[in-house]
Write an enzyme that holds these catalytic residues in place. Structure first.
Site, PDB file in Angstrom:
ATOM      1  N   VAL A 113      -2.074  -2.360  -5.163  1.00  0.00           N
ATOM      2  CA  VAL A 113      -0.851  -2.915  -4.600  1.00  0.00           C
ATOM      3  C   VAL A 113       0.088  -3.264  -5.741  1.00  0.00           C
ATOM      4  O   VAL A 113      -0.320  -3.898  -6.717  1.00  0.00           O
ATOM      5  CB  VAL A 113      -1.135  -4.174  -3.759  1.00  0.00           C
ATOM      6  CG1 VAL A 113       0.153  -4.693  -3.124  1.00  0.00           C
ATOM      7  CG2 VAL A 113      -2.181  -3.891  -2.688  1.00  0.00           C
ATOM      8  N   CYS A 114       1.325  -2.816  -5.653  1.00  0.00           N
ATOM      9  CA  CYS A 114       2.367  -3.164  -6.617  1.00  0.00           C
ATOM     10  C   CYS A 114       1.935  -2.804  -8.046  1.00  0.00           C
ATOM     11  O   CYS A 114       1.526  -1.675  -8.311  1.00  0.00           O
ATOM     12  CB  CYS A 114       2.717  -4.641  -6.481  1.00  0.00           C
ATOM     13  SG  CYS A 114       4.270  -5.124  -7.266  1.00  0.00           S
ATOM     14  N   THR A 115       1.951  -3.766  -8.972  1.00  0.00           N
ATOM     15  CA  THR A 115       1.614  -3.483 -10.366  1.00  0.00           C
ATOM     16  C   THR A 115       0.114  -3.321 -10.587  1.00  0.00           C
ATOM     17  O   THR A 115      -0.312  -3.099 -11.716  1.00  0.00           O
ATOM     18  CB  THR A 115       2.145  -4.581 -11.296  1.00  0.00           C
ATOM     19  OG1 THR A 115       1.665  -5.854 -10.854  1.00  0.00           O
ATOM     20  CG2 THR A 115       3.670  -4.595 -11.300  1.00  0.00           C
ATOM     21  N   THR A 133       4.317   2.671  -7.628  1.00  0.00           N
ATOM     22  CA  THR A 133       4.299   1.244  -7.923  1.00  0.00           C
ATOM     23  C   THR A 133       5.655   0.697  -7.527  1.00  0.00           C
ATOM     24  O   THR A 133       6.500   1.420  -6.990  1.00  0.00           O
ATOM     25  CB  THR A 133       3.977   0.973  -9.404  1.00  0.00           C
ATOM     26  OG1 THR A 133       3.737  -0.436  -9.583  1.00  0.00           O
ATOM     27  CG2 THR A 133       5.108   1.409 -10.325  1.00  0.00           C
ATOM     28  N   ALA A 166       3.726   0.583  -3.386  1.00  0.00           N
ATOM     29  CA  ALA A 166       4.883  -0.020  -4.031  1.00  0.00           C
ATOM     30  C   ALA A 166       4.766  -1.543  -4.026  1.00  0.00           C
ATOM     31  O   ALA A 166       3.675  -2.093  -3.898  1.00  0.00           O
ATOM     32  CB  ALA A 166       6.149   0.442  -3.311  1.00  0.00           C
TER      33      ALA A 166
END
Length: 339
Positions: A113-115, A133, A166
């Site tokens: 998830v994300c970073t 990302t 993202a």
């Protein structure tokens, strides 16, 4: 329809947490899988930290772990690797990366998830793979890990057993996709309605990445062009006009854009105009013809084509989705959710 493998027990979801993890990266997916259990799913969610101790998130909230790395003995159907705002420090922590590698070896599917994508990339798990990302960090992911094929506009990407998503709430989108894969569209749809989220949100990340900074350049003549476009997107910014502003040839302007900006003059102007239009749609009540004229698109149809081509949504849909939370239109929202 239940797509879970017949004759098996619950699907195990292991969420890896560490000091400084972003809270919603953890809780968003957990809520999806927990909600799925109310509509026919069968997930067993467990939180694992390196040593089994609680961790403090980036928000200051304490999260308890159910088990340590050494206690994760059985393969997980899904491993969730969240991100954190201090990802630049995290990717240098070899002990942390080794935990990610070990957990990945025991997982049938690994999802970031994300970073969290930076942790997977730093651990060597995304080499030669496509990945996503947060839009704000996609360029850094591509620069730091050139063997990773970054898709900057994707909400989430699947490549083999690896899934990457993202920013922050996109972990919910990814988790819904997994619920659909495991238990079918009806269960995923029920979860989306229960959580009041899109089952598949319209458009990609580009619709969120407005106000992008103008490219850095040491070329003073190009700086004058970029400033002129940013200051008045609706003005005449043809290639000839740009060359006149900079006092150079059309050919030289084209070469400067290619070398310094990485795109053509026309595409750059369209991007700036698009961002200006997004701001007007978010903050004002101007009619579409006025927005189109003020931002240099000329007509509502040209504005619409640019939005659909670059963002995947129409200007009207963008205005409706991003100007308000819908608090003043509860009846319409309720009807849409229950439909």
């Amino acid at each position: 329809m239940n797509r879970k493998r017949p004759g098996t027990g619950p699907l195990t979801v292991t969420v890896f947490v560490f000091p400084g993890v972003r809270l919603l990266d953890v809780t968003g997916p957990i809520e999806v899988f927990a909600s799925a259990n109310e509509f026919g799913g069968h997930y067993q969610v467990q939180i694992a930290s390196e040593d089994g101790a609680e961790v403090v998130t980036s928000a200051g909230t304490r999260l308890s772990a159910d088990l340590s790395l050494s206690e994760v003995r059985e393969p997980s159907d899904v491993l969730v690797v969240p991100g954190g705002p201090e990802w630049e420090t995290l990717i240098k922590d070899e002990a942390l990366l080794d935990v990610v590698r070990q957990l990945n070896e025991k997982a049938r599917c690994t999802a970031s998830v994300c970073t969290g994508a930076f942790l997977l990339a730093a651990a060597g798990l995304l080499n030669g793979r496509r990945a996503a990302t947060h839009w704000r960090h996609s360029r850094q992911l591509a620069l730091r890990f050139p063997s990773v094929q970054v898709e900057p506009d994707a909400i989430f990407v699947r490549d083999g057993k690896m899934m990457t998503s993202a920013g922050v709430s996109a972990g919910i989108d990814l988790s819904l996709a997994l619920v659909e894969e495991h238990y079918g569209a009806e269960v995923a749809r029920a979860v989306a309605k229960d959580m009041v989220v899109f089952m598949q949100r319209p458009g990609g990340q580009s619709q969120f990445s407005v106000h992008s900074r103008a490219p850095h350049t040491r070329q003073e003549m190009l700086r004058r062009i970029l400033d002129a476009v940013a200051e008045n997107p609706g003005a005449n910014h043809t290639l000839t006009a740009m060359a006149r502003t900079a006092g150079v040839s059309v050919r030289h302007v084209t070469r400067l854009f290619c070398e310094e900006v990485g795109t053509t003059p026309a595409r750059y102007v369209e991007q700036v105009r698009l961002e200006a239009a997004q701001v007007l749609l978010e903050t004002g009540d101007d009619a579409m013809p006025v927005v189109a004229r003020r931002t240099g698109f000329g007509s509502p149809e040209s504005l619409r084509r640019a939005f659909v081509r670059r963002l995947g949504v129409t200007p009207g849909a963008f205005r409706a989705s991003f100007r308000t939370t819908g608090v003043s239109t509860n009846d319409a929202v309720s009807e849409a959710i229950s439909a």
